[in-house]
Design a protein around this motif. Structure first.
Motif, short mmCIF file in Angstrom:
data_model
loop_
_atom_site.label_atom_id
_atom_site.label_comp_id
_atom_site.label_asym_id
_atom_site.label_seq_id
_atom_site.Cartn_x
_atom_site.Cartn_y
_atom_site.Cartn_z
N MET A 1 5.07 16.68 -28.69
CA MET A 1 4.98 15.25 -28.45
C MET A 1 3.57 14.85 -28.04
SD MET A 1 6.63 12.49 -28.51
CE MET A 1 6.82 10.90 -27.81
N VAL A 2 2.94 15.68 -27.21
CA VAL A 2 1.59 15.38 -26.75
C VAL A 2 0.62 15.42 -27.92
CG1 VAL A 2 -0.29 16.17 -25.27
CG2 VAL A 2 2.04 16.18 -24.42
N ASP A 3 0.82 16.36 -28.85
CA ASP A 3 -0.05 16.43 -30.02
C ASP A 3 0.07 15.18 -30.88
OD1 ASP A 3 -1.09 18.89 -29.33
OD2 ASP A 3 0.43 20.00 -30.45
N PHE A 4 1.30 14.68 -31.03
CA PHE A 4 1.50 13.46 -31.80
C PHE A 4 0.80 12.27 -31.14
CE2 PHE A 4 3.90 9.52 -32.41
CZ PHE A 4 3.71 9.36 -33.78
N LEU A 5 0.93 12.16 -29.80
CA LEU A 5 0.28 11.07 -29.09
C LEU A 5 -1.25 11.16 -29.20
CD1 LEU A 5 2.40 10.64 -25.85
CD2 LEU A 5 2.19 9.06 -27.76
N ARG A 6 -1.77 12.38 -29.12
CA ARG A 6 -3.21 12.56 -29.24
C ARG A 6 -3.69 12.15 -30.63
NH1 ARG A 6 -3.97 17.64 -27.20
NH2 ARG A 6 -4.29 16.70 -25.17
N TYR A 7 -2.95 12.57 -31.66
CA TYR A 7 -3.30 12.19 -33.03
C TYR A 7 -3.20 10.68 -33.21
CZ TYR A 7 -2.99 11.80 -38.09
OH TYR A 7 -3.19 11.44 -39.38
N ALA A 8 -2.13 10.07 -32.72
CA ALA A 8 -1.96 8.62 -32.83
C ALA A 8 -3.07 7.89 -32.09
CB ALA A 8 -0.59 8.20 -32.29
N TYR A 9 -3.45 8.40 -30.93
CA TYR A 9 -4.52 7.76 -30.15
C TYR A 9 -5.82 7.74 -30.94
CZ TYR A 9 -8.05 7.09 -26.58
OH TYR A 9 -9.13 6.63 -25.87
N TYR A 10 -6.19 8.86 -31.55
CA TYR A 10 -7.45 8.90 -32.29
C TYR A 10 -7.42 8.04 -33.55
CZ TYR A 10 -9.15 12.45 -29.13
OH TYR A 10 -9.57 13.11 -28.01
N VAL A 11 -6.28 7.98 -34.21
CA VAL A 11 -6.16 7.10 -35.39
C VAL A 11 -6.28 5.64 -34.97
CG1 VAL A 11 -4.55 6.29 -37.15
CG2 VAL A 11 -4.83 8.73 -36.76
N ILE A 77 -1.57 4.64 -24.10
CA ILE A 77 -1.40 5.90 -24.84
C ILE A 77 -2.31 6.98 -24.25
CG2 ILE A 77 -1.72 7.01 -27.07
CD1 ILE A 77 -0.92 4.36 -28.37
N ALA A 78 -3.54 6.61 -23.87
CA ALA A 78 -4.46 7.59 -23.29
C ALA A 78 -3.92 8.14 -21.97
CB ALA A 78 -5.82 6.95 -23.07
N ARG A 79 -3.26 7.32 -21.18
CA ARG A 79 -2.67 7.81 -19.93
C ARG A 79 -1.50 8.75 -20.17
NH1 ARG A 79 -2.48 2.09 -16.98
NH2 ARG A 79 -4.71 1.76 -16.87
N ALA A 80 -0.80 8.53 -21.29
CA ALA A 80 0.36 9.38 -21.60
C ALA A 80 -0.06 10.75 -22.10
CB ALA A 80 1.23 8.69 -22.64
N ILE A 81 -1.29 10.86 -22.58
CA ILE A 81 -1.76 12.16 -23.09
C ILE A 81 -2.05 13.01 -21.93
CG2 ILE A 81 -3.57 13.33 -24.35
CD1 ILE A 81 -3.84 10.90 -26.09
#
Length: 81
Positions: A1-11, A77-81
């Motif tokens: 889940m963290v990887d998905f959030l990190r990817y979504a954040y950068y996109v 989103i950045a805080r959730a990562i």
């Protein structure tokens, strides 16, 4: 889940910078180029939601509102990562 959030954040961060470039180019003669038209097709689905809300003497300030809301979402989103 963290990887998905990190990817979504950068996109979403790249999309944020594309919107900034689009807004800045709207004040230049480049508005008539194909590049600007392409940026418009990318950015208008989001920025079009806010278009026309805050207009003062023929200047539309609503992209600033859209960018502020977008930045708020990015910070969540950045805080959730």
């Amino acid at each position: 889940m963290v990887d998905f959030l990190r990817y979504a954040y950068y996109v979403l961060l790249v999309y944020f910078y594309v919107m900034i470039v689009y807004i800045l180019l709207s004040w230049t003669p480049i508005r008539n180029s194909r590049f600007y038209t392409l940026l418009g097709k990318i950015c208008d689905p989001y920025l079009g939601i806010f278009r026309g809300w805050i207009v003062i003497s023929n200047i539309d300030f609503t992209p600033m509102l859209g960018l502020l809301l977008y930045q708020f979402i990015l910070s969540i989103i950045a805080r959730a990562i």
